[in-house]
Design a protein around this motif. Structure first.
Motif, PDB file in Angstrom:
ATOM      1  N   ILE A 260       0.847  -1.186   0.000  1.00  0.00           N
ATOM      2  CA  ILE A 260       0.000   0.000   0.000  1.00  0.00           C
ATOM      3  C   ILE A 260       0.890   1.246   0.000  1.00  0.00           C
ATOM      4  CG2 ILE A 260      -1.815  -1.227   1.248  1.00  0.00           C
ATOM      5  CD1 ILE A 260      -1.023   0.461   3.753  1.00  0.00           C
ATOM      6  N   PRO A 261       0.333   2.426  -0.262  1.00  0.00           N
ATOM      7  CA  PRO A 261       1.144   3.650  -0.205  1.00  0.00           C
ATOM      8  C   PRO A 261       1.903   3.766   1.115  1.00  0.00           C
ATOM      9  CG  PRO A 261      -0.999   4.139  -1.150  1.00  0.00           C
ATOM     10  CD  PRO A 261      -1.063   2.718  -0.670  1.00  0.00           C
ATOM     11  N   GLY A 262       3.196   4.047   1.007  1.00  0.00           N
ATOM     12  CA  GLY A 262       4.040   4.167   2.185  1.00  0.00           C
ATOM     13  C   GLY A 262       4.592   2.850   2.684  1.00  0.00           C
ATOM     14  N   ASN A 263       4.253   1.740   2.017  1.00  0.00           N
ATOM     15  CA  ASN A 263       4.712   0.421   2.455  1.00  0.00           C
ATOM     16  C   ASN A 263       4.934  -0.468   1.232  1.00  0.00           C
ATOM     17  OD1 ASN A 263       5.192  -1.916   3.954  1.00  0.00           O
ATOM     18  ND2 ASN A 263       3.570  -1.472   5.437  1.00  0.00           N
ATOM     19  N   GLU A 264       5.756   0.026   0.302  1.00  0.00           N
ATOM     20  CA  GLU A 264       5.902  -0.629  -1.002  1.00  0.00           C
ATOM     21  C   GLU A 264       7.102  -1.571  -1.105  1.00  0.00           C
ATOM     22  OE1 GLU A 264       3.998   3.497  -1.778  1.00  0.00           O
ATOM     23  OE2 GLU A 264       5.695   2.744  -0.610  1.00  0.00           O
ATOM     24  N   ARG A 265       7.684  -1.953   0.012  1.00  0.00           N
ATOM     25  CA  ARG A 265       8.921  -2.731  -0.041  1.00  0.00           C
ATOM     26  C   ARG A 265       8.781  -4.014  -0.856  1.00  0.00           C
ATOM     27  NH1 ARG A 265      10.751  -7.017   2.272  1.00  0.00           N
ATOM     28  NH2 ARG A 265       8.971  -7.129   3.705  1.00  0.00           N
ATOM     29  N   GLN A 266       7.697  -4.779  -0.624  1.00  0.00           N
ATOM     30  CA  GLN A 266       7.541  -6.056  -1.338  1.00  0.00           C
ATOM     31  C   GLN A 266       7.519  -5.850  -2.854  1.00  0.00           C
ATOM     32  OE1 GLN A 266       4.466  -8.877  -0.321  1.00  0.00           O
ATOM     33  NE2 GLN A 266       4.622  -8.439   1.865  1.00  0.00           N
ATOM     34  N   SER A 267       6.686  -4.945  -3.306  1.00  0.00           N
ATOM     35  CA  SER A 267       6.569  -4.736  -4.753  1.00  0.00           C
ATOM     36  C   SER A 267       7.840  -4.122  -5.327  1.00  0.00           C
ATOM     37  CB  SER A 267       5.348  -3.865  -5.080  1.00  0.00           C
ATOM     38  OG  SER A 267       5.316  -2.700  -4.289  1.00  0.00           O
ATOM     39  N   ARG A 268       8.520  -3.285  -4.549  1.00  0.00           N
ATOM     40  CA  ARG A 268       9.785  -2.707  -5.015  1.00  0.00           C
ATOM     41  C   ARG A 268      10.854  -3.783  -5.214  1.00  0.00           C
ATOM     42  NH1 ARG A 268      10.313   1.109  -1.513  1.00  0.00           N
ATOM     43  NH2 ARG A 268      11.483  -0.113   0.006  1.00  0.00           N
ATOM     44  N   GLU A 269      10.906  -4.730  -4.285  1.00  0.00           N
ATOM     45  CA  GLU A 269      11.894  -5.801  -4.410  1.00  0.00           C
ATOM     46  C   GLU A 269      11.615  -6.685  -5.622  1.00  0.00           C
ATOM     47  OE1 GLU A 269      14.784  -6.233  -2.689  1.00  0.00           O
ATOM     48  OE2 GLU A 269      14.231  -4.231  -1.998  1.00  0.00           O
ATOM     49  N   VAL A 270      10.324  -6.935  -5.907  1.00  0.00           N
ATOM     50  CA  VAL A 270       9.982  -7.735  -7.084  1.00  0.00           C
ATOM     51  C   VAL A 270      10.370  -6.978  -8.357  1.00  0.00           C
ATOM     52  CG1 VAL A 270       8.104  -8.778  -8.408  1.00  0.00           C
ATOM     53  CG2 VAL A 270       8.117  -8.966  -5.915  1.00  0.00           C
ATOM     54  N   MET A 271      10.032  -5.700  -8.418  1.00  0.00           N
ATOM     55  CA  MET A 271      10.385  -4.922  -9.604  1.00  0.00           C
ATOM     56  C   MET A 271      11.903  -4.856  -9.783  1.00  0.00           C
ATOM     57  SD  MET A 271       9.234  -1.087 -10.772  1.00  0.00           S
ATOM     58  CE  MET A 271       9.735  -0.464 -12.399  1.00  0.00           C
ATOM     59  N   LYS A 272      12.606  -4.678  -8.684  1.00  0.00           N
ATOM     60  CA  LYS A 272      14.079  -4.616  -8.745  1.00  0.00           C
ATOM     61  C   LYS A 272      14.653  -5.919  -9.298  1.00  0.00           C
ATOM     62  CE  LYS A 272      18.132  -3.731  -5.833  1.00  0.00           C
ATOM     63  NZ  LYS A 272      18.600  -3.431  -4.447  1.00  0.00           N
ATOM     64  N   LYS A 273      14.104  -7.042  -8.853  1.00  0.00           N
ATOM     65  CA  LYS A 273      14.568  -8.352  -9.314  1.00  0.00           C
ATOM     66  C   LYS A 273      14.431  -8.475 -10.834  1.00  0.00           C
ATOM     67  CE  LYS A 273      12.900 -13.132  -9.379  1.00  0.00           C
ATOM     68  NZ  LYS A 273      11.882 -14.084  -8.841  1.00  0.00           N
ATOM     69  N   TYR A 274      13.301  -8.026 -11.369  1.00  0.00           N
ATOM     70  CA  TYR A 274      13.041  -8.232 -12.790  1.00  0.00           C
ATOM     71  C   TYR A 274      13.668  -7.175 -13.691  1.00  0.00           C
ATOM     72  CZ  TYR A 274       9.874 -12.149 -12.053  1.00  0.00           C
ATOM     73  OH  TYR A 274       9.362 -13.381 -11.735  1.00  0.00           O
ATOM     74  N   ILE A 275      13.900  -5.963 -13.184  1.00  0.00           N
ATOM     75  CA  ILE A 275      14.434  -4.907 -14.043  1.00  0.00           C
ATOM     76  C   ILE A 275      15.966  -4.848 -13.992  1.00  0.00           C
ATOM     77  CG2 ILE A 275      14.472  -2.909 -12.451  1.00  0.00           C
ATOM     78  CD1 ILE A 275      13.015  -1.330 -14.727  1.00  0.00           C
ATOM     79  N   SER A 276      16.560  -5.392 -12.938  1.00  0.00           N
ATOM     80  CA  SER A 276      18.017  -5.309 -12.758  1.00  0.00           C
ATOM     81  C   SER A 276      18.828  -5.830 -13.946  1.00  0.00           C
ATOM     82  CB  SER A 276      18.443  -6.051 -11.491  1.00  0.00           C
ATOM     83  OG  SER A 276      18.000  -5.391 -10.342  1.00  0.00           O
TER      84      SER A 276
END
Length: 362
Positions: free
Chosen positions: A20-36
């Motif tokens: 949710i807004p202000g608590n995006e760690r999970q989705s950020r880590e997934v995006m980081k994994k795939y875009i890296s």
């Protein structure tokens, strides 16, 4: 469940993540994994937006392609003495889609606890009250705790994130994809696939694939991420209204799933930039990529923040028509997603210094 290909696996991982807004760690880590694998560098801004940089011409224009990492959800505000949880909506919810739906409460330690949104049963309401939607303030979350102490022992505390309980699924028509949080993990997926498509391609600019935070509460992460990047051109990629379900009139929406990405000409946060819009339309026509127009009088996208940064940034919002947004589950069409990626990639290939200078003042 049908066997998932590489793209569908990414979409499942993105949408199943809770953030949710202000608590995006999970989705950020997934995006980081795939875009890296497709980025030259990755960093974050001070609010937590993910910024992946892909360099073509280091001296060329800076192009920002932004989806937002957050989804609408709830935050725990109180635990009553019987163990029921009071909550605050985070992002825009319609009370008619909330009641009796399962949710996931994520504790500070990362444990996920399943609950259900409850209210006073209709059997004890007056006939007049039964006809009215239950107000959000009268709802609560039941996690099966017998007391406040038990809920606290399970790690529940005010401030905890609550998200819809739903799992990604390919429907019988395998072009139709069902999931929570399409708003806006599909934008994050588009940013990932744009960088992927440019991996071994020459392009006359520097491209930034961005996952912004806190879009659903006022386009906040786009402000900080754009200030950090200082782009010359900005694209917000988001969901849009699908107008192909019963009851929607052509005056309300003409968009149909499968008819191509939406070019948003107007919304409450921004009037689309004429020069950039016309370049996108010309590119789509030349490349044979289908598209459709959309205007939304209420609501906005990250482009609303992007275009007002510093001295102003030519910006455009491109949408993927989605059914049932801002509910527990939405449906979108895989072709629209893939055509959005193709369109943005073809436009990026054209955005050299001269083209950016030319369209800026059109």
């Amino acid at each position: 469940m049908k066997k998932l290909d590489e793209t569908l696996t990414m979409l499942k991982d993105l949408t199943d993540a809770n953030g949710i807004p202000g608590n995006e760690r999970q989705s950020r880590e997934v995006m980081k994994k795939y875009i890296s694998p497709f980025a030259d560098s990755i960093e974050t801004d001070g609010l937590g937006s993910l910024i992946a940089k892909k360099e073509g011409d280091a001296n060329g224009p800076k192009i920002m392609v932004a989806g937002h990492l957050d989804e609408i959800g709830f935050m725990i505000t109180q635990i009553d003495d019987k163990g029921f949880l009071k909550f605050q909506t985070v992002g825009g919810w319609w009370n008619q889609v909330m009641l009796a739906q399962r949710v996931t409460v994520t504790t500070r330690k990362g444990e996920e606890i399943t609950g259900v949104i409850g209210s006073k049963p209709p059997h004890i309401l007056s006939p007049e009250a039964r006809k009215k939607p239950v107000e959000i303030k009268d709802m609560f979350i039941d996690i099966g705790a017998s007391s406040a102490d038990e809920a606290k022992e399970w790690g529940i505390t005010p401030g905890d994130m609550v998200t819809p309980y739903f799992e990604f699924q390919v429907m019988k028509n395998d072009k139709m994809l069902l999931a929570k949080a399409w708003d806006n993990r599909i934008g994050c997926a588009i940013a990932i696939d744009v960088l992927k498509a440019l991996k071994d391609t020459d392009h006359p600019n520097v491209v930034y694939g961005v996952g912004t935070v806190q879009e659903e509460v006022g386009l906040r992460g786009a402000k900080t991420a754009t200030a950090k990047i200082q782009p010359d051109i900005g694209f917000a990629v988001d969901v849009g209204i699908a107008g192909d379900t019963p009851g929607i009139t052509s005056k309300e929406s003409t968009s149909k799933m499968g008819d191509g990405p939406q070019i948003l000409v107007y919304d409450a946060s921004m009037i689309s930039h004429r020069g950039l819009r016309e370049l996108v339309l010309d590119t789509a026509d030349e490349s044979g990529i289908p598209y459709q127009f959309e205007a939304i009088a209420g609501g906005g996208t990250d482009a609303g923040s992007i275009h007002l940064t510093a001295n102003g940034v030519p910006a455009l919002a491109i949408g993927v028509a989605t059914r049932y947004i801002h509910s527990h589950a939405g449906i979108l069409h895989r072709d629209d997603y893939e055509n959005a990626v193709k369109l943005i990639v073809e436009v990026i290939k054209k955005l050299d210094k001269d083209t950016v200078a030319r369209i800026t003042f059109e």
